[in-house]
Scaffold this motif. Sequence first.
Motif, short mmCIF file in Angstrom:
data_model
loop_
_atom_site.label_atom_id
_atom_site.label_comp_id
_atom_site.label_asym_id
_atom_site.label_seq_id
_atom_site.Cartn_x
_atom_site.Cartn_y
_atom_site.Cartn_z
N PRO A 43 -59.55 -29.56 11.60
CA PRO A 43 -60.71 -28.96 12.41
C PRO A 43 -60.57 -27.68 12.42
O PRO A 43 -59.55 -27.08 12.46
CB PRO A 43 -60.69 -29.82 13.48
N LEU A 44 -61.54 -27.00 13.33
CA LEU A 44 -61.56 -25.48 13.49
C LEU A 44 -60.38 -25.32 14.36
O LEU A 44 -60.19 -25.77 15.41
CB LEU A 44 -62.83 -25.06 13.90
N ARG A 45 -59.60 -24.41 13.91
CA ARG A 45 -58.39 -23.93 14.76
C ARG A 45 -58.49 -22.51 14.93
O ARG A 45 -58.69 -21.61 14.17
CB ARG A 45 -57.21 -24.44 14.22
N LEU A 46 -58.07 -21.78 16.07
CA LEU A 46 -58.19 -20.34 16.40
C LEU A 46 -56.55 -20.11 16.53
O LEU A 46 -55.89 -20.58 17.13
CB LEU A 46 -58.98 -20.23 17.43
N VAL A 47 -56.50 -18.84 16.00
CA VAL A 47 -54.99 -18.02 16.37
C VAL A 47 -55.45 -16.74 17.07
O VAL A 47 -56.35 -15.96 16.55
CB VAL A 47 -54.33 -17.85 15.14
N SER A 48 -54.56 -16.24 18.00
CA SER A 48 -54.68 -15.12 18.76
C SER A 48 -54.05 -13.76 17.66
O SER A 48 -53.25 -14.06 17.17
CB SER A 48 -53.98 -15.03 19.82
N THR A 49 -54.72 -12.68 17.77
CA THR A 49 -54.37 -11.57 17.07
C THR A 49 -53.17 -10.83 18.02
O THR A 49 -53.23 -11.01 19.28
CB THR A 49 -55.24 -10.47 17.17
N ALA A 76 -68.66 -23.80 25.66
CA ALA A 76 -68.62 -22.24 26.11
C ALA A 76 -67.73 -21.43 25.09
O ALA A 76 -68.07 -20.29 24.56
CB ALA A 76 -68.09 -22.19 27.40
N ILE A 77 -66.56 -21.86 24.84
CA ILE A 77 -65.75 -21.33 23.91
C ILE A 77 -66.43 -21.01 22.27
O ILE A 77 -66.32 -19.79 21.92
CB ILE A 77 -64.57 -22.06 23.57
N ARG A 78 -67.03 -21.85 21.90
CA ARG A 78 -67.78 -21.96 20.69
C ARG A 78 -68.70 -20.57 20.59
O ARG A 78 -68.85 -19.74 19.64
CB ARG A 78 -68.57 -23.12 20.46
N ARG A 79 -69.54 -20.44 21.93
CA ARG A 79 -70.51 -19.40 22.14
C ARG A 79 -69.77 -18.09 22.14
O ARG A 79 -70.43 -17.05 21.67
CB ARG A 79 -71.36 -19.75 23.50
N LEU A 132 -59.79 -10.09 18.66
CA LEU A 132 -58.81 -10.82 19.47
C LEU A 132 -58.36 -11.97 18.79
O LEU A 132 -57.44 -12.51 19.23
CB LEU A 132 -59.44 -11.13 20.92
N ILE A 133 -59.17 -12.59 18.11
CA ILE A 133 -58.86 -13.87 17.61
C ILE A 133 -59.13 -13.95 16.13
O ILE A 133 -60.28 -13.26 15.40
CB ILE A 133 -59.54 -15.18 18.36
N SER A 134 -58.74 -15.00 15.38
CA SER A 134 -59.03 -15.33 13.98
C SER A 134 -59.16 -16.89 13.86
O SER A 134 -58.63 -17.57 14.55
CB SER A 134 -58.23 -14.50 13.10
N ARG A 135 -59.87 -17.43 12.84
CA ARG A 135 -59.69 -18.72 12.51
C ARG A 135 -58.73 -19.01 11.36
O ARG A 135 -58.39 -18.26 10.43
CB ARG A 135 -61.27 -19.03 12.00
N HIS A 192 -50.91 -20.35 24.32
CA HIS A 192 -50.71 -21.88 23.77
C HIS A 192 -50.17 -21.63 22.25
O HIS A 192 -49.67 -22.85 21.73
CB HIS A 192 -52.14 -22.49 23.80
N GLY A 193 -50.92 -20.61 21.47
CA GLY A 193 -50.38 -20.73 20.24
C GLY A 193 -51.85 -21.34 19.49
O GLY A 193 -52.97 -21.55 20.23
N PRO A 194 -51.83 -21.37 18.44
CA PRO A 194 -53.00 -21.68 17.57
C PRO A 194 -53.58 -23.03 18.12
O PRO A 194 -52.85 -24.09 18.48
CB PRO A 194 -52.57 -22.34 16.04
N ALA A 195 -55.05 -23.09 18.29
CA ALA A 195 -55.47 -24.32 19.33
C ALA A 195 -56.67 -24.44 18.55
O ALA A 195 -57.42 -23.67 18.03
CB ALA A 195 -55.62 -24.02 20.63
N THR A 196 -57.38 -25.69 18.93
CA THR A 196 -58.58 -26.31 18.60
C THR A 196 -59.64 -25.75 19.60
O THR A 196 -59.02 -25.36 20.73
CB THR A 196 -58.75 -27.77 18.40
N LEU A 197 -60.75 -25.86 19.53
CA LEU A 197 -61.68 -25.44 20.67
C LEU A 197 -61.52 -26.42 21.90
O LEU A 197 -61.52 -25.75 23.08
CB LEU A 197 -63.26 -25.91 20.13
N SER A 198 -61.25 -27.74 21.80
CA SER A 198 -61.02 -28.67 22.60
C SER A 198 -59.52 -28.25 23.34
O SER A 198 -59.69 -28.06 24.85
CB SER A 198 -60.93 -29.96 22.32
#
Length: 332
Positions: free
Chosen positions: A66-72, A45-48, A58-61, A27-33
């Motif tokens: 809003p909070l977005r995640l990106v994969s290593t 569940a993702i937040r936990r 594996l990931i970083s913020r 997906h690329g950088p994504a929010t929790l939703s």
Amino acid sequence: MAQQRRLLEGLGVTVAEETAYRALLRHGPATLSELAAETGSSAAAIRRMLPRLEDLGLISRVAGRPLRLVSTPPNIAIDILVARRQEELTHSRAAAALLATEVADRGGPHPEEVLEVVTGRDAVARRYLQLERNATQEMLVLVHPPYAVDISDDRENRRRAARQGAPVTRGIYSPLAFEQPGMLAHTRRAIADGEHARLGSVPVKLAIADARTAILPLVSDEDRAVDSAVESALVVHPSALLDALVGLFETLWRAAVPLRLTPDGLEQERHGPDEEVLALLAAGMKDDAIARQLGLSPRTVQRRVQVLCEQLGARTRFHAGFLAAHNDLLPK
């Protein structure tokens, strides 16, 4: 969502963690939703899971709201995971050494820790293969039927031959070892792969790995049907008993004679069938067994044995085999 093949299981990553990481890669950088929708999970569940995914590297913020995640990137993530696992293995080896000192401090292992009983044909075969695969220096083997593993298993034979850093193998073969069809060819391959083989007295089936672990049948040949497989075995760990088994092998090795067989198809023209017959005579095989191994008729073998006895001045067929081995007449 189609089930994915697990790729990171061996590096300590759970199914849910790998699913989230791979979804973020796609997906690329994504929010929790967005990541929850991609994985079919919930944002809670993702937040936990976040602290664990971050700890694994594996990931970083991404900064901001809003909070977005990106994969290593995979090459970096795998390097991090491998380094973690190597560190864990190093700590485990150090822990094993410390635990061994605790055993030594109490005066050695208890009697019940020296012997291990393995029951069941498949369990015995697995335990033998485990012992063989874990050996790094030397395997000592007394070869006598019946066999715990299938000598006709080409896949296992190829794996054994291709193994890097395989231990040196010394084997003493009983005259009865070659009664089983295919054993002669199996032994040729083993010798071609570097095994040191001799013919001699084999009072018991036995395998010893690195002088640290031995395995032998729990039931003697006299108490077992002739053609039955090995149904139970005794595994012996470092002890006076193991030292005695190693000493038994070395005594039998000194008394045995070298077994030299030609590889199939390589030296048949230089070494004729009479040399093959001599080698099997030295093994103490009967005429019918020699005929089966060489694809000859029993009558032909009997004729050749008689001629060989006359040529060697031997009183009996067994004497001919002994003279052939003693005078270095066996094929090399």
